[in-house]
Scaffold this active site. Sequence first.
Site, PDB file in Angstrom:
ATOM      1  N   ASP A 145     130.764 -27.672  55.314  1.00 17.10           N
ATOM      2  CA  ASP A 145     129.793 -27.453  56.302  1.00 17.10           C
ATOM      3  C   ASP A 145     129.471 -26.071  56.495  1.00 17.10           C
ATOM      4  OD1 ASP A 145     132.525 -26.786  57.427  1.00 17.10           O
ATOM      5  OD2 ASP A 145     131.543 -26.477  59.293  1.00 17.10           O
ATOM      6  N   GLU A 172     134.504 -26.857  59.984  1.00  8.83           N
ATOM      7  CA  GLU A 172     135.014 -25.680  60.144  1.00  8.83           C
ATOM      8  C   GLU A 172     134.356 -24.462  60.845  1.00  8.83           C
ATOM      9  OE1 GLU A 172     136.409 -21.387  59.778  1.00  8.83           O
ATOM     10  OE2 GLU A 172     134.510 -22.380  59.143  1.00  8.83           O
TER      11      GLU A 172
END
Length: 453
Positions: free
Chosen positions: A92, A156
């Site tokens: 991500d 994250e």
Amino acid sequence: MSDSPLAQTVAALQPRARTELAELVAFKSVADFAQFPKSESEGAARWVADALRAEGFEDVALLDTPDGTQSVYGHLPGPEGAPTVLLYAHYDVQPPLDEAAWVSPPFELTERDGRWYGRGAADCKGGVIMHLTALRALKEHGGVPVNVKVIVEGSEEQGTGGLERYAEAHPELLTADAIVIGDAGNFRAGLPTVTATLRGMTMVQVQVDTLEGNLHSGQFGGAAPDALAALIRVLDSLRAEDGSTTVRGLAADASWEGLSYPEEDFRSDAKVLDGVELIGSGTVADRLWARPAVTVLGIDCPPVVGATPSVHASARALVSLRVPPGTDAAEATKLLAAHLEGAAPWGARVTAEQVGQGQPFRADTDSPAYTSMAAALREAYDGQEMQISGMGGSIPLCNTLAGLYPETEILLIGLSEPEAQIHAVNESVCPRELERLSLAEALFLRSFADGRG
């Protein structure tokens, strides 16, 4: 860089690394599904899973984590009796921010001035490619000498804790003798560095209410309490005159013992405008790695375009607080919320709600794994000795793993050196760093196997 056969193989793998990084960067995998389609993150997760399967990984799975995102897991068996190493990265990315400010499209890997530009190129899709390249090189030279687990996180950057909660519920999944977190970076491009500390973080949403509804500023302004003005005063109370963070009850005077960060270098790295002062007190290293830092991430209020002459009834902000090792993030959250609620002017109603949290982290740099990493980095970086620095950012999973596996050695390396400008526009990765760190990781896995197998 070393001219060993392993180094030559890593160099030969770089064109493939660039091609695959371009494929992975193309996914708009921002784990905020109000901004970007969930399908983009799901596509990136499938890409990682397919890459692991192609390398012979077993038990490859897309793990549905409690925050609604997916992490990718795989296991590559090694020789019998060999130690196990867990390799971590995340797919991500941060939003691209102002796309018009990007010189090239943020989700299209573009080579310019010897660097590869694209959102996530360094943070942390490049980390995924670093792991793959190291393993591929080892397979061409006798095989991977350790058992390898790979975990690639899907949220994250959001700090929503999906993988942390999943790991706590399945503690056997990520057990390992050593963990390599590929989400840090060298202090300078070309200077081999491991990160020994991470600041934790907490995010708090603060809401200010003063009226039942907006009022005409001509008719009521001057006596009616403005919620936006009250919010500005509340936020301003979080800083001293010199810009230091001042949350009541939170210590902010610790010092960093280790690698120094010259102020002129920091000004250059941060691209501080001429004549603008740095904020805070103490050394730059103190401020970045040893002390708390508050940041207002966003404010809900009318934009300038289309604004009306109104006294505002409500206003809202998202506040981030980075907390250094030695400070409990949960306690810092309570102190921040109490400070915000206690700073309300004019009796304004202020509520503070936690929306994210991660604990700080400190590594044991005297462990055998760090000895192996020091030797690996020395060879990959032409005899330069490994440096130890802190990092102002947070990787919440680190503390979760340290708590679950207290005997496991955790190392932090990666591609996010200052020129990478992670989280900013025009993020990039240095291909030379990718090559050297891929080699260093391969050398580390060899050395760690020899020392622990």
